[in-house]
Design a protein around this motif. Structure first.
Motif, PDB file in Angstrom:
ATOM      1  N   ILE A 184      53.297 -95.196 -30.844  1.00  0.00           N
ATOM      2  CA  ILE A 184      51.987 -94.761 -31.300  1.00  0.00           C
ATOM      3  C   ILE A 184      51.106 -94.270 -30.161  1.00  0.00           C
ATOM      4  O   ILE A 184      50.161 -93.504 -30.360  1.00  0.00           O
ATOM      5  CB  ILE A 184      51.294 -95.914 -32.069  1.00  0.00           C
ATOM      6  CG1 ILE A 184      50.178 -95.388 -32.957  1.00  0.00           C
ATOM      7  CG2 ILE A 184      50.760 -96.964 -31.100  1.00  0.00           C
ATOM      8  CD1 ILE A 184      49.628 -96.421 -33.923  1.00  0.00           C
ATOM      9  N   ASP A 185      51.424 -94.709 -28.930  1.00  0.00           N
ATOM     10  CA  ASP A 185      50.628 -94.324 -27.760  1.00  0.00           C
ATOM     11  C   ASP A 185      51.351 -93.315 -26.869  1.00  0.00           C
ATOM     12  O   ASP A 185      51.067 -93.215 -25.667  1.00  0.00           O
ATOM     13  CB  ASP A 185      50.256 -95.569 -26.935  1.00  0.00           C
ATOM     14  CG  ASP A 185      49.256 -96.467 -27.644  1.00  0.00           C
ATOM     15  OD1 ASP A 185      48.383 -95.933 -28.348  1.00  0.00           O
ATOM     16  OD2 ASP A 185      49.353 -97.708 -27.494  1.00  0.00           O
ATOM     17  N   ILE A 186      52.267 -92.545 -27.464  1.00  0.00           N
ATOM     18  CA  ILE A 186      53.049 -91.579 -26.693  1.00  0.00           C
ATOM     19  C   ILE A 186      52.134 -90.610 -25.955  1.00  0.00           C
ATOM     20  O   ILE A 186      51.060 -90.261 -26.457  1.00  0.00           O
ATOM     21  CB  ILE A 186      54.024 -90.808 -27.639  1.00  0.00           C
ATOM     22  CG1 ILE A 186      55.097 -90.066 -26.844  1.00  0.00           C
ATOM     23  CG2 ILE A 186      53.272 -89.881 -28.563  1.00  0.00           C
ATOM     24  CD1 ILE A 186      56.140 -90.932 -26.248  1.00  0.00           C
ATOM     25  N   GLN A 187      52.567 -90.177 -24.753  1.00  0.00           N
ATOM     26  CA  GLN A 187      51.794 -89.235 -23.937  1.00  0.00           C
ATOM     27  C   GLN A 187      50.369 -89.742 -23.690  1.00  0.00           C
ATOM     28  O   GLN A 187      49.387 -89.043 -23.906  1.00  0.00           O
ATOM     29  CB  GLN A 187      51.759 -87.848 -24.589  1.00  0.00           C
ATOM     30  CG  GLN A 187      53.118 -87.268 -24.919  1.00  0.00           C
ATOM     31  CD  GLN A 187      53.919 -86.852 -23.696  1.00  0.00           C
ATOM     32  OE1 GLN A 187      53.770 -87.422 -22.629  1.00  0.00           O
ATOM     33  NE2 GLN A 187      54.778 -85.883 -23.864  1.00  0.00           N
ATOM     34  N   ARG A 188      50.297 -91.006 -23.273  1.00  0.00           N
ATOM     35  CA  ARG A 188      49.010 -91.641 -22.950  1.00  0.00           C
ATOM     36  C   ARG A 188      48.015 -91.527 -24.104  1.00  0.00           C
ATOM     37  O   ARG A 188      46.833 -91.211 -23.918  1.00  0.00           O
ATOM     38  CB  ARG A 188      48.417 -91.057 -21.671  1.00  0.00           C
ATOM     39  CG  ARG A 188      49.186 -91.443 -20.399  1.00  0.00           C
ATOM     40  CD  ARG A 188      48.419 -91.054 -19.151  1.00  0.00           C
ATOM     41  NE  ARG A 188      47.105 -91.713 -19.103  1.00  0.00           N
ATOM     42  CZ  ARG A 188      46.898 -92.952 -18.694  1.00  0.00           C
ATOM     43  NH1 ARG A 188      47.925 -93.701 -18.293  1.00  0.00           N
ATOM     44  NH2 ARG A 188      45.675 -93.452 -18.682  1.00  0.00           N
ATOM     45  N   GLY A 189      48.496 -91.824 -25.303  1.00  0.00           N
ATOM     46  CA  GLY A 189      47.601 -91.890 -26.460  1.00  0.00           C
ATOM     47  C   GLY A 189      47.269 -90.558 -27.093  1.00  0.00           C
ATOM     48  O   GLY A 189      46.227 -90.433 -27.756  1.00  0.00           O
ATOM     49  N   PHE A 190      48.173 -89.584 -26.959  1.00  0.00           N
ATOM     50  CA  PHE A 190      47.914 -88.261 -27.546  1.00  0.00           C
ATOM     51  C   PHE A 190      47.587 -88.327 -29.038  1.00  0.00           C
ATOM     52  O   PHE A 190      46.642 -87.653 -29.492  1.00  0.00           O
ATOM     53  CB  PHE A 190      49.105 -87.333 -27.309  1.00  0.00           C
ATOM     54  CG  PHE A 190      49.018 -86.034 -28.081  1.00  0.00           C
ATOM     55  CD1 PHE A 190      48.407 -84.935 -27.529  1.00  0.00           C
ATOM     56  CD2 PHE A 190      49.529 -85.932 -29.373  1.00  0.00           C
ATOM     57  CE1 PHE A 190      48.308 -83.743 -28.236  1.00  0.00           C
ATOM     58  CE2 PHE A 190      49.426 -84.749 -30.088  1.00  0.00           C
ATOM     59  CZ  PHE A 190      48.816 -83.654 -29.516  1.00  0.00           C
ATOM     60  N   PRO A 191      48.351 -89.079 -29.869  1.00  0.00           N
ATOM     61  CA  PRO A 191      48.068 -89.060 -31.312  1.00  0.00           C
ATOM     62  C   PRO A 191      46.614 -89.412 -31.641  1.00  0.00           C
ATOM     63  O   PRO A 191      45.978 -88.702 -32.425  1.00  0.00           O
ATOM     64  CB  PRO A 191      49.048 -90.116 -31.866  1.00  0.00           C
ATOM     65  CG  PRO A 191      50.202 -90.064 -30.918  1.00  0.00           C
ATOM     66  CD  PRO A 191      49.573 -89.885 -29.566  1.00  0.00           C
ATOM     67  N   LEU A 192      46.091 -90.483 -31.056  1.00  0.00           N
ATOM     68  CA  LEU A 192      44.717 -90.879 -31.356  1.00  0.00           C
ATOM     69  C   LEU A 192      43.724 -89.854 -30.818  1.00  0.00           C
ATOM     70  O   LEU A 192      42.769 -89.480 -31.508  1.00  0.00           O
ATOM     71  CB  LEU A 192      44.429 -92.260 -30.770  1.00  0.00           C
ATOM     72  CG  LEU A 192      43.011 -92.798 -31.011  1.00  0.00           C
ATOM     73  CD1 LEU A 192      42.704 -92.884 -32.498  1.00  0.00           C
ATOM     74  CD2 LEU A 192      42.825 -94.161 -30.347  1.00  0.00           C
ATOM     75  N   ARG A 193      43.931 -89.402 -29.586  1.00  0.00           N
ATOM     76  CA  ARG A 193      43.005 -88.418 -29.014  1.00  0.00           C
ATOM     77  C   ARG A 193      42.955 -87.148 -29.868  1.00  0.00           C
ATOM     78  O   ARG A 193      41.886 -86.573 -30.082  1.00  0.00           O
ATOM     79  CB  ARG A 193      43.410 -88.052 -27.585  1.00  0.00           C
ATOM     80  CG  ARG A 193      43.101 -89.111 -26.546  1.00  0.00           C
ATOM     81  CD  ARG A 193      43.059 -88.510 -25.144  1.00  0.00           C
ATOM     82  NE  ARG A 193      44.247 -87.734 -24.834  1.00  0.00           N
ATOM     83  CZ  ARG A 193      45.381 -88.246 -24.361  1.00  0.00           C
ATOM     84  NH1 ARG A 193      45.468 -89.555 -24.160  1.00  0.00           N
ATOM     85  NH2 ARG A 193      46.422 -87.472 -24.093  1.00  0.00           N
ATOM     86  N   TYR A 194      44.105 -86.722 -30.351  1.00  0.00           N
ATOM     87  CA  TYR A 194      44.152 -85.494 -31.145  1.00  0.00           C
ATOM     88  C   TYR A 194      43.356 -85.653 -32.437  1.00  0.00           C
ATOM     89  O   TYR A 194      42.606 -84.758 -32.835  1.00  0.00           O
ATOM     90  CB  TYR A 194      45.601 -85.118 -31.464  1.00  0.00           C
ATOM     91  CG  TYR A 194      45.733 -83.789 -32.155  1.00  0.00           C
ATOM     92  CD1 TYR A 194      45.820 -82.618 -31.420  1.00  0.00           C
ATOM     93  CD2 TYR A 194      45.751 -83.693 -33.544  1.00  0.00           C
ATOM     94  CE1 TYR A 194      45.919 -81.378 -32.050  1.00  0.00           C
ATOM     95  CE2 TYR A 194      45.843 -82.465 -34.176  1.00  0.00           C
ATOM     96  CZ  TYR A 194      45.930 -81.316 -33.430  1.00  0.00           C
ATOM     97  OH  TYR A 194      46.021 -80.097 -34.063  1.00  0.00           O
ATOM     98  N   THR A 195      43.509 -86.793 -33.101  1.00  0.00           N
ATOM     99  CA  THR A 195      42.771 -87.009 -34.353  1.00  0.00           C
ATOM    100  C   THR A 195      41.265 -87.077 -34.100  1.00  0.00           C
ATOM    101  O   THR A 195      40.473 -86.632 -34.927  1.00  0.00           O
ATOM    102  CB  THR A 195      43.230 -88.296 -35.059  1.00  0.00           C
ATOM    103  OG1 THR A 195      42.987 -89.430 -34.208  1.00  0.00           O
ATOM    104  CG2 THR A 195      44.703 -88.252 -35.395  1.00  0.00           C
ATOM    105  N   ILE A 196      40.876 -87.621 -32.947  1.00  0.00           N
ATOM    106  CA  ILE A 196      39.451 -87.689 -32.616  1.00  0.00           C
ATOM    107  C   ILE A 196      38.912 -86.282 -32.361  1.00  0.00           C
ATOM    108  O   ILE A 196      37.835 -85.913 -32.842  1.00  0.00           O
ATOM    109  CB  ILE A 196      39.223 -88.575 -31.371  1.00  0.00           C
ATOM    110  CG1 ILE A 196      39.663 -90.024 -31.639  1.00  0.00           C
ATOM    111  CG2 ILE A 196      37.754 -88.539 -30.962  1.00  0.00           C
ATOM    112  CD1 ILE A 196      38.944 -90.704 -32.777  1.00  0.00           C
TER     113      ILE A 196
END
Length: 331
Positions: A184-196
């Motif tokens: 879920i934190d792949i690429q230093r948290g890319f998924p969450l950052r992208y959604t934000i």
């Protein structure tokens, strides 16, 4: 003269085979098993390629012709052959179109090649799982994982199937991948950052509830998801991130907190809800109750958060740990 006669024969043979090839490809597309069998008996190979590098298996997988596909496999068809457009196999095309029945046939037919086929990369490093995630083929993702597909393969550009599902906003597919332990934190948290960055509140809440780290910063500027929500003036995502443990005191490479970043971007900010929230959250300590919830969730670990309901706690407490009834608009 003799050589000339041979050349003419070869030429006539090539023309005949060319016509046969067109006919058999039409038969494959239509699912005409009898005509496909006749063409194979006449000398057409299931591994002959067209100008795009497609074999008959590529065509059968793309059109969903399972009976034809089985025949081609029985006649020596090689599912590992990749086309010349993107380096896709027939399994990639089955993933693209969500042909789970065909995929099962391909993976079951020759079990000795299963491990190679299920993770075979395209020219860009996309595995069939990348393709299935990109197109939001939930059942296909489940099938590939069941056949031991690597859940977090990296493409040439360093992209995983989870990232593609996030980018394409295939939320149900995101859930399937997370259920199967995608990072879920792949690429230093890319998924969450992208959604934000995209302002996708539902996706952000899903990721945070599944254990995404709200304090992972970008390599290029050190900004956390809360910095990004502040830049977007996104009050709901700021509240959401803070509730799941985002630090208001984290600094980017420029030494500025999310509140400082907000002040740099916006003028006439004092009346803005986002500014008021960041100012209050930065000035005041967290409630003890919220700190306890974050501590418990951290102790459980992100890979076990789905087991919260199994804890010997009251329903009220488990719902609290799962943020089930939290209204982040009203925090």
């Amino acid at each position: 003269m003799e050589n000339r006669m041979v050349t003419r024969k070869q030429s006539r043979h090539q023309i005949t085979m060319s016509v046969l090839d067109k006919d058999v490809r039409k038969a494959v597309a239509l699912g005409d098993v009898a005509k496909v069998r006749q063409a194979l008996e006449a000398g057409i190979s299931p591994n002959d390629v067209d100008n795009n590098g497609w074999t008959l298996l590529h065509l059968a997988a793309s059109r969903g012709r399972d009976r034809v596909l089985r025949l081609l496999l029985e006649e020596g068809g090689k599912p590992e052959i990749r086309d010349i457009i993107g380096g896709f196999t027939c399994l990639h095309y089955a993933a693209m179109h969500g042909r789970t029945r065909l995929a099962r046939l391909l993976l079951e037919y020759d079990k000795s090649k299963r491990c190679e086929l299920v993770d075979i990369p395209s020219r860009d490093g996309w595995t069939p799982l990348h393709v299935a995630a990109h197109y939001g083929r939930d059942s296909f993702v489940r099938l590939l994982v069941m056949y031991s597909a690597t859940v977090d393969p990296l493409s040439v550009k360093g992209t995983t199937p989870l990232q593609l599902a996030i980018i394409r906003e295939k939320q149900s597919c995101v859930k399937v991948l997370l259920d199967n332990q995608a990072n879920i934190d792949i690429q230093r948290g890319f998924p969450l950052r992208y959604t934000i960055i995209k302002g996708n509140h539902d996706a952000a809440r899903l990721l945070l509830n599944r254990g995404a780290n709200p304090n992972l910063s970008r390599e290029d500027d050190g900004q956390t998801p809360l910095h990004l929500a502040a830049i977007k003036n996104d009050n709901l995502n700021c509240r959401l991130l803070y509730s799941f443990g985002a630090s208001c005191h984290a600094c980017g490479d420029d030494g500025k907190t999310p509140l400082d970043t907000y002040k740099d971007v916006y003028t006439n900010k004092e009346s803005a809800p986002c500014f008021k929230f960041l100012q209050g959250a930065t000035s005041n300590p967290r409630k003890l109750q919220d700190t306890c919830r974050l501590t418990i969730r951290h102790a459980i670990g992100k890979t076990r958060l789905h087991l919260i309901d199994n804890l010997p706690l009251s329903i009220l407490m488990t719902n609290y740990l799962r943020y089930k009834y939290d209204d982040f608009c009203g925090l």
